[in-house]
Design a protein around this motif. Structure first.
Motif, PDB file in Angstrom:
ATOM      1  N   ASN A   1       0.820  -1.212   0.000  1.00 55.56           N
ATOM      2  CA  ASN A   1       0.000   0.000   0.000  1.00 55.56           C
ATOM      3  C   ASN A   1       0.853   1.261   0.000  1.00 55.56           C
ATOM      4  O   ASN A   1       0.323   2.362  -0.166  1.00 55.56           O
ATOM      5  N   ALA A   2       2.159   1.127   0.205  1.00 58.56           N
ATOM      6  CA  ALA A   2       3.075   2.260   0.163  1.00 58.56           C
ATOM      7  C   ALA A   2       3.711   2.354  -1.215  1.00 58.56           C
ATOM      8  O   ALA A   2       4.368   1.415  -1.668  1.00 58.56           O
ATOM      9  N   GLY A   3       3.529   3.491  -1.865  1.00 61.87           N
ATOM     10  CA  GLY A   3       4.220   3.730  -3.122  1.00 61.87           C
ATOM     11  C   GLY A   3       5.645   4.184  -2.901  1.00 61.87           C
ATOM     12  O   GLY A   3       6.499   4.037  -3.784  1.00 61.87           O
ATOM     13  N   ALA A   4       5.910   4.730  -1.708  1.00 62.86           N
ATOM     14  CA  ALA A   4       7.260   5.184  -1.368  1.00 62.86           C
ATOM     15  C   ALA A   4       7.366   5.320   0.147  1.00 62.86           C
ATOM     16  O   ALA A   4       6.384   5.640   0.823  1.00 62.86           O
ATOM     17  N   VAL A   5       8.588   5.074   0.675  1.00 60.41           N
ATOM     18  CA  VAL A   5       8.815   5.097   2.119  1.00 60.41           C
ATOM     19  C   VAL A   5      10.124   5.823   2.420  1.00 60.41           C
ATOM     20  O   VAL A   5      11.158   5.554   1.789  1.00 60.41           O
ATOM     21  N   LEU A   6      10.071   6.719   3.396  1.00 59.40           N
ATOM     22  CA  LEU A   6      11.288   7.296   3.961  1.00 59.40           C
ATOM     23  C   LEU A   6      11.494   6.683   5.337  1.00 59.40           C
ATOM     24  O   LEU A   6      10.657   6.843   6.236  1.00 59.40           O
ATOM     25  N   VAL A   7      12.586   5.932   5.509  1.00 60.03           N
ATOM     26  CA  VAL A   7      12.953   5.387   6.806  1.00 60.03           C
ATOM     27  C   VAL A   7      13.742   6.472   7.539  1.00 60.03           C
ATOM     28  O   VAL A   7      14.766   6.950   7.044  1.00 60.03           O
ATOM     29  N   LEU A   8      13.250   6.861   8.709  1.00 61.10           N
ATOM     30  CA  LEU A   8      13.831   7.983   9.444  1.00 61.10           C
ATOM     31  C   LEU A   8      14.480   7.482  10.727  1.00 61.10           C
ATOM     32  O   LEU A   8      13.801   6.931  11.597  1.00 61.10           O
ATOM     33  N   SER A   9      15.795   7.660  10.839  1.00 63.34           N
ATOM     34  CA  SER A   9      16.560   7.167  11.993  1.00 63.34           C
ATOM     35  C   SER A   9      17.111   8.335  12.805  1.00 63.34           C
ATOM     36  O   SER A   9      17.360   9.421  12.263  1.00 63.34           O
ATOM     37  N   LEU A  10      17.316   8.093  14.087  1.00 62.03           N
ATOM     38  CA  LEU A  10      18.047   9.065  14.906  1.00 62.03           C
ATOM     39  C   LEU A  10      19.543   8.860  14.709  1.00 62.03           C
ATOM     40  O   LEU A  10      20.264   9.777  14.350  1.00 62.03           O
ATOM     41  N   GLY A  11      20.011   7.617  14.959  1.00 64.94           N
ATOM     42  CA  GLY A  11      21.415   7.293  14.748  1.00 64.94           C
ATOM     43  C   GLY A  11      22.041   6.510  15.877  1.00 64.94           C
ATOM     44  O   GLY A  11      22.933   5.700  15.658  1.00 64.94           O
TER      45      GLY A  11
ATOM     46  N   LEU B   1      10.825  10.881  -3.808  1.00 62.53           N
ATOM     47  CA  LEU B   1       9.908   9.756  -3.638  1.00 62.53           C
ATOM     48  C   LEU B   1       8.512  10.104  -4.146  1.00 62.53           C
ATOM     49  O   LEU B   1       7.839   9.280  -4.778  1.00 62.53           O
ATOM     50  N   TYR B   2       8.087  11.317  -3.864  1.00 64.43           N
ATOM     51  CA  TYR B   2       6.759  11.759  -4.309  1.00 64.43           C
ATOM     52  C   TYR B   2       6.654  11.755  -5.831  1.00 64.43           C
ATOM     53  O   TYR B   2       5.646  11.302  -6.397  1.00 64.43           O
ATOM     54  N   GLN B   3       7.671  12.225  -6.508  1.00 68.62           N
ATOM     55  CA  GLN B   3       7.647  12.267  -7.970  1.00 68.62           C
ATOM     56  C   GLN B   3       7.506  10.870  -8.562  1.00 68.62           C
ATOM     57  O   GLN B   3       6.823  10.677  -9.573  1.00 68.62           O
ATOM     58  N   LYS B   4       8.131   9.888  -7.930  1.00 68.88           N
ATOM     59  CA  LYS B   4       8.022   8.509  -8.419  1.00 68.88           C
ATOM     60  C   LYS B   4       6.630   7.943  -8.118  1.00 68.88           C
ATOM     61  O   LYS B   4       5.985   7.336  -8.981  1.00 68.88           O
ATOM     62  N   ALA B   5       6.171   8.128  -6.873  1.00 67.00           N
ATOM     63  CA  ALA B   5       4.917   7.504  -6.454  1.00 67.00           C
ATOM     64  C   ALA B   5       3.716   8.063  -7.210  1.00 67.00           C
ATOM     65  O   ALA B   5       2.767   7.325  -7.520  1.00 67.00           O
ATOM     66  N   LYS B   6       3.718   9.341  -7.525  1.00 65.99           N
ATOM     67  CA  LYS B   6       2.532   9.931  -8.151  1.00 65.99           C
ATOM     68  C   LYS B   6       2.338   9.467  -9.591  1.00 65.99           C
ATOM     69  O   LYS B   6       1.268   9.695 -10.177  1.00 65.99           O
ATOM     70  N   GLU B   7       3.332   8.806 -10.160  1.00 62.38           N
ATOM     71  CA  GLU B   7       3.184   8.270 -11.509  1.00 62.38           C
ATOM     72  C   GLU B   7       2.505   6.902 -11.524  1.00 62.38           C
ATOM     73  O   GLU B   7       2.123   6.395 -12.578  1.00 62.38           O
TER      74      GLU B   7
END
Length: 498
Positions: free
Chosen positions: A190-200, A244-250
């Motif tokens: 269901n995700a067209g694109a994902v940003l994995v966000l880490s602290l570190g 990511l948005y540019q890819k997913a919206k296509e």
């Protein structure tokens, strides 16, 4: 047509269920016997057909739902005050396979989904920010806010941050459960694109977590470690999200066979009508979907206690039977290890609605998976590997169990309820009411009303409407939780927090 004021669910039952509130002194005819009600009895609650001595099993759905705490009279209201569970500790089980043929026709139905690079199919095309640790929840939410403001979600279905409390200060099993669920979310179709966000600096280290994703689509899943950014992490995050948005919206919907549909089965806020209307309706749909080559998943292991042998004997082979035995007994041992009894599950709302014991709840709950054979058994955090009906290890808690179903790969969750609930997990979470009053009073919560089944509508007719509704949601029609913006995740926790 004249509607009955009660229902006897199974010929072997020793109780009937009231379909409307009934008054003391009312007379009903059951199996040729005239029965006078001894108390006012609410709708959804049980009335005893014959006298029952103390200790005698009370039968509903054709199975014991507990035993009489004291001598009970014909016509008596049976509830949690005079009925006691038969459940205790772990049990040994014997495999007695039942081979029931569904005999449901192939229909070649399709839905419009998003076909991903790996062949999986989504029913939504969304952009997700997935924190590896709760410490960056705020950054994740801010990034989502900025991307929504910049794009207005044009060309995609939604943008979400799936915030949670974990990813650090956890040990062994809890830590791995968190990592598995976050992995499953990142890989969900269901995700067209994902940003994995880490602290570190968290225990859930970014590099190891990304390895855990396996052979993922690197054009659609990106990583940002905020402690490594020299400067504004929001600016860096937006650069990645814009790409990511540019890819997913296509991405575009296309026709795919209904066999690609994976549906989670869940109930919450149950009442005495759950096992009569909504759960059997969902069970009919589950059988139909399995017959089309699709997949359904039943979870809420504690709410299988008392009905588990029905599921065990539907396992396709001995190996699956053994896995199901472990599924049940491991969860019982989890209860016992915390000094909790295995039979004290019904909530105050369940009891008020007519569910008196855990067996009563379980026998109604498991109706959601119909009659199909069990073809797979999953541990918490596992991803689907087998089509057909699967069982999944997770607790009954609504948010945790629904998240687990979606994490396993379900594109949407069917959630039956007698009292109502507004929440949704990270996939569309359709609410099916057990009674028409709930559907009338909470139209902003309820997607489909199964209460029609006690008002004259035939199951065969209602299930056709239900199939059409589910396919419409798969095609993009918003479920109520989506319209309301109620979407979240919850991860199971058992052990120590450091």
């Amino acid at each position: 047509m004249k509607l009955s004021s009660f229902i006897k669910i199974n010929p072997a039952d020793s109780v009937v269920v009231c379909l409307r509130p009934m008054k003391k002194g009312e007379v009903i005819e059951v199996d040729g016997k005239t029965i006078t009600l001894l108390q006012d009895t609410p709708a959804g609650h049980k009335v005893l057909i014959d006298d029952a001595a103390e200790g005698k099993d009370i039968i509903k759905y054709g199975y014991p739902i507990g035993h009489a705490k004291k001598d009970l009279k014909q016509g008596e209201w049976v509830n949690e005050n005079n009925l006691k569970t038969n459940l205790a500790g772990t049990l040994e089980y014997t495999y007695n396979p039942v081979d029931e043929q569904l005999n449901i026709a192939q229909e070649n139905r399709t839905f419009k989904g998003f076909v991903r690079k790996n062949g999986e199919v989504g029913v939504r095309n969304e952009i997700w920010v997935v924190p590896t640790v709760g410490c960056v929840n705020g950054i994740a939410e801010k990034l989502v806010e900025l991307l929504k403001k910049e794009t207005n979600c044009e060309g995609i279905d939604a943008i979400h941050a799936w915030h949670h409390n974990y990813g650090c200060s956890q040990l062994s099993g809890d830590h791995e459960n968190t990592r598995k669920v976050l992995r499953d979310i990142c890989l969900h179709p269901n995700a067209g694109a994902v940003l994995v966000l880490s602290l570190g600096c968290e225990n859930n280290q970014a590099d190891a977590f990304m390895e855990m994703l396996g052979d993922y689509d690197k054009d659609r899943i990106k990583l940002l470690v905020t402690q490594k950014v020299e400067g504004d992490e929001l600016e860096e995050g937006m650069k990645l999200l814009r790409d990511l948005y540019q890819k997913a919206k296509e991405d575009k919907r296309e026709d795919v066979p209904v066999s690609k549909l994976r549906v989670g089965l869940k109930c919450g806020g149950s009442d005495g009508f759950s096992g009569i209307t909504a759960n059997p309706l969902v069970g009919e749909f589950s059988d139909w979907l399995v017959a089309q080559g699709g997949t359904s998943i039943l979870t809420e292991v504690p709410e299988m206690f008392g009905a588990e042998t029905i599921l065990m004997n539907r396992c396709e082979n001995k190996e699956l039977f053994d896995k199901t035995v472990h599924l049940i007994n491991d969860f019982k041992e989890y209860f016992l290890s915390h000094g909790e009894p295995v039979g004290e599950n019904p909530s105050p709302g369940n009891k008020a609605g007519g569910i008196s014991t855990l067996e009563d709840k379980a026998l109604g709950c498991t109706q959601k998976c119909g009659r199909a054979p069990v073809s797979g058994v999953l541990q918490y955090g596992d991803r689907l590997e087998t089509t057909g009906l699967n069982l999944l290890s997770a607790p009954g808690n609504d948010l945790v169990a629904a998240t687990a179903l979606a994490s396993a790969g379900c594109q949407l969750v069917l959630f039956t309820t007698g009292r109502g609930t507004p929440f949704g997990t990270f996939v569309p979470t359709m609410k099916i009411s057990t009674n028409s009053n709930l559907a009338k009073n909470k139209p902003n919560w309820i997607d489909f009303n199964a209460g029609e089944l006690v008002e004259g509508t035939e199951m065969k007719d209602l299930v056709r409407k239900f199939i059409d509704k589910i396919i419409a949601v798969a095609n993009g029609e918003e479920a109520r939780n989506e319209k309301n913006g109620y979407s979240e995740i919850s991860i199971f926790k058992n052990g120590v927090t450091l």
